[in-house]
Design an enzyme around this catalytic site. Structure first.
Site, PDB file in Angstrom:
ATOM      1  N   LYS A  67       0.640  -1.203   0.126  1.00  0.00           N
ATOM      2  CA  LYS A  67      -0.061   0.150  -0.013  1.00  0.00           C
ATOM      3  C   LYS A  67       0.748   1.248  -0.050  1.00  0.00           C
ATOM      4  O   LYS A  67       0.300   2.434  -0.207  1.00  0.00           O
ATOM      5  CB  LYS A  67      -0.920  -0.003   1.123  1.00  0.00           C
ATOM      6  CG  LYS A  67      -2.045  -1.028   1.091  1.00  0.00           C
ATOM      7  CD  LYS A  67      -3.173  -0.665   0.285  1.00  0.00           C
ATOM      8  CE  LYS A  67      -4.279  -1.474   0.090  1.00  0.00           C
ATOM      9  NZ  LYS A  67      -5.222  -1.181  -0.556  1.00  0.00           N
ATOM     10  N   SER A 318       1.545  -9.977  -0.232  1.00  0.00           N
ATOM     11  CA  SER A 318       1.239  -8.469  -0.270  1.00  0.00           C
ATOM     12  C   SER A 318       1.149  -7.822   1.127  1.00  0.00           C
ATOM     13  O   SER A 318       1.546  -6.455   0.999  1.00  0.00           O
ATOM     14  CB  SER A 318      -0.290  -8.315  -0.719  1.00  0.00           C
ATOM     15  OG  SER A 318      -1.342  -8.961   0.159  1.00  0.00           O
TER      16      SER A 318
END
Length: 419
Positions: A67, A318
């Site tokens: 992110k 991720s």
């Protein structure tokens, strides 16, 4: 060796929301401010799954998720007046940490709105960067609704977690790096919540290496993008949560979905148990901590290994922001599934020394006793006998069977309890 995915000039395809040029511009804008994460071949997983498995470690970012890429690209693109007024981000954790961290670096005031169900670890890790934090709503969607009012009331700029072109372009830089790090990729598996990561990666990968197959991964309990991709009716998440709260999104974004539809080749759904097992495997095999969403892509590869046999496959890990209580429980459950922690129920005579005799027998069988419960009044046995329940540490299923057989051979009534 660096990959050579294309030759000559690449022309952007018309009509796409985010194109290759936007991802390349994002890569230049964030260079040196986020980690160029490693992507390494896993010898063990490759041998286990029959494919050449490469892991893209986005959990190595400073805030432990991809992110940061989108958040920094978005913040860096803001005009001066918007920076001065401040920004607001809505997130279950990873986007919140990314915005808070880079906003602090850039001197931009930040308000972070998080659902009340957000794991405490993600809340605490966001606080350290100094933003104003508000816990509202029971889900990301409820928090988003509340945030809309705050944006209007306080004249802030909304940093959407996935449905913004600049955020999507920033996330797409993961795809650029993959193509440079792994030569001859056949497929990439990506966890999908709102679709920003896979949408941005798709814009880059399909422009530079169109033969690479791109697959999205969702949870069985939150599968809106999977269902829409396959033309199914929109599914409604049940009341049960998910170990992969980072991709627990009710519907893909309006800006990200066209990219998903244009670039993604397929979708997989994975179970809660499969993701738990992949978190366990990444920790045990690769010595890396992944949150549920971060392990989802490996779970899909494991469950569909035959589909990728002999292929060179990249798996995006991720994120790594997992609550320690959840991780502790998950590891215990993993040990039970692997028969390294087992429960035995054994009936013994209710006589002095009987329990000592049993524990000595278990010691000779190289079984470590973790827990023991000695039932008398509440046991189902006779008044002349008692039931002992033990939790034992084992090497695996083979030793469990050997211990059970040996106890029975010594005259004990012993049985494994259901896991």
């Amino acid at each position: 060796m660096a990959a050579k995915p294309h030759m000559g000039k690449v022309v952007d395809q018309p009509g796409k929301l985010v194109q290759l040029s936007a991802v390349q511009a994002a890569a230049e804008r964030i260079a040196g401010q986020v980690l160029r994460t490693p992507c390494t071949r896993s010898e063990t997983l490759s041998a286990m799954l029959g494919a050449e498995v490469y892991l893209k470690f986005e959990n190595h970012q400073f805030t432990a998720s991809f992110k940061e890429r989108g958040a920094l690209n978005w913040l860096s693109s803001l005009p001066a007046d918007a920076r001065q007024r401040g920004v607001l981000a809505v997130s279950a954790g990873n986007h919140a940490q990314a915005v808070a961290y880079h906003a602090a670096r850039l001197g931009i005031p930040a308000v972070i709105v998080m659902p009340r169900s957000t794991p405490n670890a993600k809340v605490e890790h966001t606080k350290v960067f100094g933003p104003e934090i508000l816990l509202v709503g029971e889900s990301l969607d409820e928090a988003m609704a509340e945030a809309g009012q705050l944006v209007a009331e306080r004249n802030l700029t909304l940093a959407h977690p996935f449905d913004d072109e600049r955020v999507i372009a920033g996330q797409g830089t993961v795809g650029l790096e993959l193509l440079e790090q792994v030569e001859g990729l056949d497929a990439v598996l990506v966890p999908v919540g709102g679709g920003g990561l896979i949408g941005g990666m798709g814009a880059a990968i399909k422009a530079l290496a169109p033969s690479v197959r791109l697959y999205g991964v969702q949870m069985e309990r939150f599968s809106a993008a999977h269902d829409r991709f396959h033309g199914l009716a929109d599914s409604r998440p049940g009341q049960l949560g998910t170990v992969a709260e980072g991709i627990a999104v009710k519907s893909p974004g309006k800006r990200s979905w066209p990219l998903v539809a244009a670039h993604v080749d397929g979708f997989f759904k994975v179970s809660e148990v499969a993701v738990e097992q992949s978190v366990f495997a990444l920790l045990e095999v690769e010595k890396t901590v992944a949150e549920g969403a971060g392990a989802a892509a490996l779970a899909a590869l494991t469950a569909n290994a035959a589909h990728f046999e002999g292929k060179r496959v990249a798996v995006v890990v991720s994120g790594g922001n997992i609550d320690m209580m959840i991780l502790s429980s998950l590891l215990q459950r993993g040990l039970v599934r692997g028969s390294r922690l087992v429960r035995l129920v054994i009936e013994i005579p209710d006589l002095p020394g009987a329990l000592g005799k049993l524990t000595s027998a278990l010691g000779r069988l190289d079984s470590n006793i973790i827990e023991i419960v000695h039932q008398r009044a509440f046991g189902a046995s006779s008044v002349r006998a008692t039931v002992v329940e033990l939790v034992l540490q084992m090497r695996g299923e083979e030793q469990s069977g050997q211990v059970l057989d040996a106890l029975k051979a010594q005259g004990y009534s012993a049985q494994l309890r259901d896991r």
